[in-house]
Scaffold this active site. Structure first.
Site, PDB file in Angstrom:
ATOM      1  N   GLY A 240       0.758  -1.252   0.000  1.00  0.00           N
ATOM      2  CA  GLY A 240       0.000   0.000   0.000  1.00  0.00           C
ATOM      3  C   GLY A 240       0.783   1.293   0.000  1.00  0.00           C
ATOM      4  O   GLY A 240       0.191   2.365  -0.155  1.00  0.00           O
ATOM      5  N   GLU A 274       3.819  -6.712   1.781  1.00  0.00           N
ATOM      6  CA  GLU A 274       3.377  -7.114   0.435  1.00  0.00           C
ATOM      7  C   GLU A 274       3.373  -5.915  -0.510  1.00  0.00           C
ATOM      8  O   GLU A 274       2.323  -5.545  -1.047  1.00  0.00           O
ATOM      9  CB  GLU A 274       1.958  -7.696   0.499  1.00  0.00           C
ATOM     10  CG  GLU A 274       1.774  -8.863   1.441  1.00  0.00           C
ATOM     11  CD  GLU A 274       0.294  -9.207   1.667  1.00  0.00           C
ATOM     12  OE1 GLU A 274      -0.587  -8.536   1.086  1.00  0.00           O
ATOM     13  OE2 GLU A 274       0.030 -10.138   2.431  1.00  0.00           O
ATOM     14  N   PRO A 275       4.502  -5.254  -0.721  1.00  0.00           N
ATOM     15  CA  PRO A 275       4.484  -4.065  -1.585  1.00  0.00           C
ATOM     16  C   PRO A 275       4.293  -4.421  -3.058  1.00  0.00           C
ATOM     17  O   PRO A 275       4.821  -5.422  -3.539  1.00  0.00           O
ATOM     18  CB  PRO A 275       5.880  -3.453  -1.368  1.00  0.00           C
ATOM     19  CG  PRO A 275       6.737  -4.599  -0.962  1.00  0.00           C
ATOM     20  CD  PRO A 275       5.852  -5.587  -0.237  1.00  0.00           C
ATOM     21  N   GLY A 276       3.519  -3.620  -3.751  1.00  0.00           N
ATOM     22  CA  GLY A 276       3.362  -3.788  -5.193  1.00  0.00           C
ATOM     23  C   GLY A 276       3.812  -2.508  -5.871  1.00  0.00           C
ATOM     24  O   GLY A 276       4.937  -2.386  -6.366  1.00  0.00           O
ATOM     25  N   ARG A 277       2.913  -1.512  -5.829  1.00  0.00           N
ATOM     26  CA  ARG A 277       3.125  -0.231  -6.505  1.00  0.00           C
ATOM     27  C   ARG A 277       4.474   0.413  -6.195  1.00  0.00           C
ATOM     28  O   ARG A 277       5.138   0.941  -7.083  1.00  0.00           O
ATOM     29  CB  ARG A 277       2.005   0.711  -6.045  1.00  0.00           C
ATOM     30  CG  ARG A 277       1.948   2.043  -6.733  1.00  0.00           C
ATOM     31  CD  ARG A 277       0.974   2.964  -5.968  1.00  0.00           C
ATOM     32  NE  ARG A 277      -0.325   2.384  -5.735  1.00  0.00           N
ATOM     33  CZ  ARG A 277      -1.361   2.469  -6.571  1.00  0.00           C
ATOM     34  NH1 ARG A 277      -1.228   3.134  -7.682  1.00  0.00           N
ATOM     35  NH2 ARG A 277      -2.529   1.899  -6.280  1.00  0.00           N
ATOM     36  N   ARG A 309      -6.107   3.299 -15.270  1.00  0.00           N
ATOM     37  CA  ARG A 309      -6.147   4.041 -13.996  1.00  0.00           C
ATOM     38  C   ARG A 309      -6.800   5.421 -14.093  1.00  0.00           C
ATOM     39  O   ARG A 309      -7.627   5.755 -13.238  1.00  0.00           O
ATOM     40  CB  ARG A 309      -4.740   4.157 -13.399  1.00  0.00           C
ATOM     41  CG  ARG A 309      -4.117   2.802 -13.039  1.00  0.00           C
ATOM     42  CD  ARG A 309      -2.800   2.943 -12.300  1.00  0.00           C
ATOM     43  NE  ARG A 309      -2.990   3.524 -10.996  1.00  0.00           N
ATOM     44  CZ  ARG A 309      -2.715   4.785 -10.686  1.00  0.00           C
ATOM     45  NH1 ARG A 309      -2.223   5.617 -11.584  1.00  0.00           N
ATOM     46  NH2 ARG A 309      -2.945   5.215  -9.480  1.00  0.00           N
ATOM     47  N   TYR A 313      -9.952   5.509 -11.693  1.00  0.00           N
ATOM     48  CA  TYR A 313      -9.770   6.176 -10.385  1.00  0.00           C
ATOM     49  C   TYR A 313      -9.573   7.686 -10.508  1.00  0.00           C
ATOM     50  O   TYR A 313      -9.173   8.314  -9.524  1.00  0.00           O
ATOM     51  CB  TYR A 313      -8.487   5.681  -9.704  1.00  0.00           C
ATOM     52  CG  TYR A 313      -8.285   4.222  -9.543  1.00  0.00           C
ATOM     53  CD1 TYR A 313      -9.237   3.410  -8.944  1.00  0.00           C
ATOM     54  CD2 TYR A 313      -7.078   3.627  -9.942  1.00  0.00           C
ATOM     55  CE1 TYR A 313      -9.006   2.065  -8.769  1.00  0.00           C
ATOM     56  CE2 TYR A 313      -6.841   2.280  -9.764  1.00  0.00           C
ATOM     57  CZ  TYR A 313      -7.817   1.504  -9.179  1.00  0.00           C
ATOM     58  OH  TYR A 313      -7.580   0.163  -9.000  1.00  0.00           O
ATOM     59  N   CYS A 339     -13.952   4.856 -27.633  1.00  0.00           N
ATOM     60  CA  CYS A 339     -15.216   5.604 -27.712  1.00  0.00           C
ATOM     61  C   CYS A 339     -15.891   5.716 -26.351  1.00  0.00           C
ATOM     62  O   CYS A 339     -16.943   5.098 -26.111  1.00  0.00           O
ATOM     63  CB  CYS A 339     -16.123   4.928 -28.722  1.00  0.00           C
ATOM     64  SG  CYS A 339     -15.348   4.873 -30.327  1.00  0.00           S
TER      65      CYS A 339
END
Ligand SMILES: Cc1ncc(COP(=O)(O)O)c(C=O)c1O
Length: 412
Positions: A240, A274-277, A309, A313, A339
């Site tokens: 996160g 648990e890092p992702g970004r 994204r 978001y 479209c």
């Protein structure tokens, strides 16, 4: 910190002129910097003062097998959320004892796959899931390691769609009483072994105080769980950590880990993250070419099907021209060809560009390619990995045949 920078007025990834990649593989095209990925993994690893910890890279953020293989070689474990992700990491030779399986809806087959491969833990998210895992474990005569993902009821800030640890969110187990009831059940079970306690409060988190609160909550709850008789192996605080999308100041992994270590100083369990970004995000960009200019719009060849994204978001991405400009005196809204009115890459963005120019949509490594689709029958873009002076395609651009290969024409 990343390895995308201008040299002699041209944008480079490490030692490669990005225009060369655009020429060779076309656009839209994702480009990843190996050196940036490596740096981020190393920052996480070196930040721990305590020896016992495990970094499980969150596969959902970027799942190309070349990337996973590299991260595996760097000694990381993996956080997976589907059978497909589990198969990906097993395919690249991940150590099953470094794999955590999260997610609220694990199917029978996914659980079986995890059991057959003796993964480190299923992070369970409901009582019903515990019973299902127990039943499968019993039918296979196995003892299965699980961790309880609880909901720490912490609001991590940021976009509604990426908060996961508040009361009422679908993730984790909501009350301490329910957690303890489940822990009691596991203690009595012949087929389940409780190895950890887990949580994950959201994504793109900029306020480290929400991690401090979470660490305090996990510590308190773990003490109560151990009173039942469980001997835990790890406390998992999820991923996160936020990253700079627009030059904003963001906390570092060092600062995050220092807070967690302060709060969990006197516990014996390993710390899992648990890092992702924060590992994959600014290790990737999306190259796109300006097709047309109309009114205040730059119409480019990348769209919401390539990078969802902004549409999903309202996420912001910086966009740079591969040719460095001395001064920027234009403002454009950058849109794709799909479209949908939501197919906007960046609104009122300061950038100088002409038709035919190649642009780099920055910080697109995480939740970029993995969320791509074939909407409007557009083929998914190529992915390229840069390593120093060299670059290699790690996923080819899809073809028309890829688009229709699973379709059946009933008249054929
Ligand atoms: C359980 C879990 N762990 C880790 C992550 C990775 O989060 P991030 O990419 O923000 O680090 C996520 C993403 O939502 C998640 O759901």
């Amino acid at each position: 910190m990343d390895y995308f920078a201008y040299k002699n007025n041209k944008l480079y990834c490490e030692d490669v002129d990005l225009q060369d990649i655009a020429m060779q593989y076309g656009t839209p095209c994702y480009v990843y910097s190996k050196k940036t990925l490596e740096r981020h993994v190393d920052v996480y690893k070196k930040a721990f003062k305590s020896k016992d910890n495990l970094i499980c890279f969150s596969v959902k953020s970027l799942s190309n097998i070349s990337i996973l293989e590299f991260i595996n070689k760097k000694g990381c474990g993996f956080d997976v959320v589907s059978g497909g992700e589990l198969k990906r990491v097993l395919h690249v030779g991940a150590d099953p004892k470094k794999i955590i399986f999260s997610g609220v809806g694990k199917s029978y087959d996914e659980i079986l796959l995890g059991i057959q491969n003796n993964i480190l833990s299923f992070n369970i998210e409901s009582e019903a899931e515990v019973y299902r895992i127990e039943e499968i474990a019993s039918s296979k005569n196995k003892v299965v390691d699980i961790a309880i993902r609880f909901n720490p009821e912490v609001d991590s800030g940021g976009h509604e769609y990426i908060k996961t640890g508040r009361k009422g969110d679908k993730f984790g187990i909501s009350s301490d009483d329910s957690v303890l009831k489940i822990a009691n059940h596991i203690y009595q079970s012949k087929n389940l072994n409780l190895v950890g306690l887990a949580c994950h409060i959201g994504s793109q988190i900029l306020d480290l105080e929400s991690y401090r609160l979470t660490a305090q909550n996990i510590k308190k709850l773990s003490i109560n769980i151990k009173k039942i008789g469980h001997d835990l192996d790890f406390l998992d605080l999820g991923g996160g950590l936020g990253i700079p999308y627009e030059n904003d100041k963001t906390p570092s992994p060092e600062e995050l880990i220092s807070i967690i270590e302060q709060e969990l100083e006197d516990i014996d369990e390993r710390i899992v993250l648990e890092p992702g970004r924060s590992i994959s995000g600014n290790a990737g960009i999306l190259l796109t070419t300006v097709e047309y200019i109309k009114e205040n719009f730059l119409i480019v060849d990348a769209a919401m099907n390539d990078l969802l994204r902004p549409a999903l978001y309202k996420a912001k991405h910086d966009v740079w021209n591969l040719k460095e400009m001395e001064s920027i005196d234009q403002v454009w809204t950058i849109v794709g060809p799909v479209c949908e009115s939501s197919d906007v890459i960046a609104r009122e963005h300061s950038i100088n560009a002409n038709e035919g120019d190649v642009l780099a949509i920055k910080t697109a490594g995480a939740y970029g390619f993995v969320m791509s689709s074939n909407y409007n029958s557009r083929v998914r873009p190529a992915e390229v990995m840069v390593d120093g002076k060299t670059f290699n395609v790690i996923r080819s651009r899809e073809s028309f045949n890829d688009l229709i290969k699973n379709e059946i024409n009933l008249n054929d």
